[in-house]
Design an enzyme around this catalytic site. Structure first.
Site, PDB file in Angstrom:
ATOM      1  CE  LYS A 152      55.800  16.081   0.096  1.00 49.53           C
ATOM      2  NZ  LYS A 152      54.664  15.669  -0.732  1.00 49.53           N
ATOM      3  CE1 TYR A 202      66.910  48.474   2.681  1.00 50.09           C
ATOM      4  CE2 TYR A 202      65.920  46.510   3.615  1.00 50.09           C
ATOM      5  CZ  TYR A 202      67.029  47.168   3.110  1.00 50.09           C
ATOM      6  OH  TYR A 202      68.223  46.529   3.036  1.00 50.09           O
TER       7      TYR A 202
HETATM    8  C1  LIG Z   1      53.771  15.058   0.044  1.00 49.94           C
HETATM    9  C2  LIG Z   1      53.013  13.850  -0.270  1.00 49.94           C
HETATM   10  C3  LIG Z   1      52.303  13.183   0.738  1.00 49.94           C
HETATM   11  C4  LIG Z   1      52.224  13.676   2.170  1.00 49.94           C
HETATM   12  O1  LIG Z   1      51.360  14.763   2.276  1.00 49.94           O
HETATM   13  P1  LIG Z   1      50.986  15.408   3.707  1.00 49.94           P
HETATM   14  O2  LIG Z   1      49.831  16.251   3.434  1.00 49.94           O
HETATM   15  O3  LIG Z   1      52.193  16.200   4.123  1.00 49.94           O
HETATM   16  O4  LIG Z   1      50.723  14.299   4.626  1.00 49.94           O
HETATM   17  C5  LIG Z   1      51.646  12.003   0.391  1.00 49.94           C
HETATM   18  N1  LIG Z   1      51.693  11.527  -0.853  1.00 49.94           N
HETATM   19  C6  LIG Z   1      52.357  12.148  -1.853  1.00 49.94           C
HETATM   20  C7  LIG Z   1      52.364  11.553  -3.211  1.00 49.94           C
HETATM   21  C8  LIG Z   1      53.026  13.339  -1.596  1.00 49.94           C
HETATM   22  O5  LIG Z   1      53.678  13.950  -2.585  1.00 49.94           O
END
Ligand SMILES: *Cc1c(COP(=O)(O)O)cnc(C)c1O
Length: 385
Positions: free
Chosen positions: A44, A268
């Protein structure tokens, strides 16, 4: 860099992503979880900033059995690249877009009976069998069916829909304490006997682990683990020896150098003033590239193996570094912002008060990604060109 590659970069600030290291991280995770546990690669948020479509093939080739994302546009980006990758949306897909997902063979997450009814209807008219993962809320209180009698009845109905195939039951751990995590696991596993009779092919996968829990709790891995952070080399502070390494280096080059006199201010609000005659380098990266602005006054970069402090307020596109101690400083000199052994993503996240995933996933589109394989450039992504 060759000219043909340079034409795809067009700036001095870029992210270098090591596809060989990604492959060895996947292999290390595969070895750790064992043969019987499937690995779902979580990519993602543009693969945590690493470029989802650019890393997907490496993940599949090295043993990931599915690719998961948070929402439908992310799934579609992957689907456009490859029609065969198994892609799953872990989050909510609004009803009006279910049709798009079904037409494109994207696995969906379901946590209400009404979603399932609509999926059934669309899949029936298209003469398809749609795969779904049933999300169960075991205590995180984000998404999911509860484990109440009423919700269990709804889930039973989903098993009876002819155009839906239940591919899994999953939940997500809060990671607040082992005892509470165990309680969540038990709530998920309690469903098993209840639905076993409907799982004719014994193909329904139960899963609850993300990176941290997959490493920490061998007994929680069940049929599959969903791994994001660890793929890219993030280690839990509890397991500093876990054999994965950061795959990305954030780099730039000095764009300007000047000597300033004692008492002169920089950037700044003149939050920093020279206490003596100083050599100041300007670097062409800022908070709009994804480097946290609150690193002002505490950030450092690495040049020729040594650290130099970022001074004054970090601007949107640039920042300044005190390189008085750097012998032979010159315009064009390579600078590592983070990602090397010398300056870890962990350090940046701790100093800026966030976690490693936020640092990576906020790296902006305008930072070109240079992918390397066997020491050579494999390809370059620059979304602006
Ligand atoms: C993002 C996510 C993961 C992965 O998490 P990590 O800590 O990056 O391994 C697993 N399951 C769900 C439902 C997620 O949203």
């Amino acid at each position: 860099m060759d000219d043909i590659w340079d034409l795809k970069v067009l700036r001095d600030t870029y992210l270098e992503i090591d596809l060989d290291q990604l492959a060895s991280n996947v292999a290390a995770i595969r070895r750790h979880i064992g043969e019987d546990v499937a690995l779902c690669a979580v990519i993602k948020a543009n693969g945590y900033g690493m470029g989802a479509v650019d890393i997907a093939q490496t993940l599949i080739e090295n043993g990931a059995s599915c690719l998961s994302v948070a929402n439908l546009p992310e799934a579609m980006e992957l689907r456009k690249r490859d029609s065969s990758w198994p892609i799953w949306v872990m989050g909510h897909t609004p009803d009006r877009y279910l049709k798009v997902a079904i037409e494109n063979n994207i696995e969906l997450t379901v946590f209400t009976l009404s979603q399932a009814e609509q999926i059934q209807e669309i899949a029936r008219t298209k003469d398809k069998i749609q795969r779904v993962q049933i999300k169960v809320d075991t205590g995180f209180n984000r998404l999911g069916f509860k484990t109440t009698r009423k919700d269990l009845k709804s889930i039973l109905n989903i098993f009876k829909f002819p155009n839906i195939k239940v591919a899994g039951f999953f939940s997500h751990l809060a990671l607040a304490s082992y005892e509470e995590d165990l309680m969540q696991l038990k709530r998920l596993l309690n469903l098993k006997p209840y639905f076993e009779t409907y799982d004719m092919e014994r193909a329904v996968k139960y899963h609850i682990c993300d990176s941290i829990s997959a490493i920490a709790y061998p007994d929680f891995r069940l049929d599959m683990v969903r791994i994001g952070a660890a793929l890219f080399g993030a280690k839990s502070y509890r397991y500093p020896d876990f054999p994965v390494k950061t795959i990305a280096k954030f780099k730039t080059r000095i764009s300007h150098l000047k000597t300033i006199e004692s008492g002169e201010g920089v950037s700044y609000d003149y939050k920093w003033r020279a206490s003596k005659k100083s050599l100041i380098a300007t670097l062409p990266f800022g908070y709009a590239d994804g480097y946290p602005r609150n690193m002002s006054g505490q950030g450092e970069v690495v040049i020729e193996g040594s650290r130099y402090p970022i001074i004054g307020v970090i601007c949107m596109d640039q920042c300044m570094v005190d390189v008085t101690e750097l012998e032979g400083a010159h315009v064009g000199q390579e600078v590592t912002i983070f990602g090397s052994d010398a300056i870890s993503i962990d350090e940046i996240s701790q100093k800026s008060g966030t976690n490693k995933n936020e640092i990576l996933s906020r790296l902006m589109q305008r930072v070109p990604r240079i992918y390397t394989k066997s020491g050579n450039i494999d390809h370059i992504r620059n979304d602006l060109l």
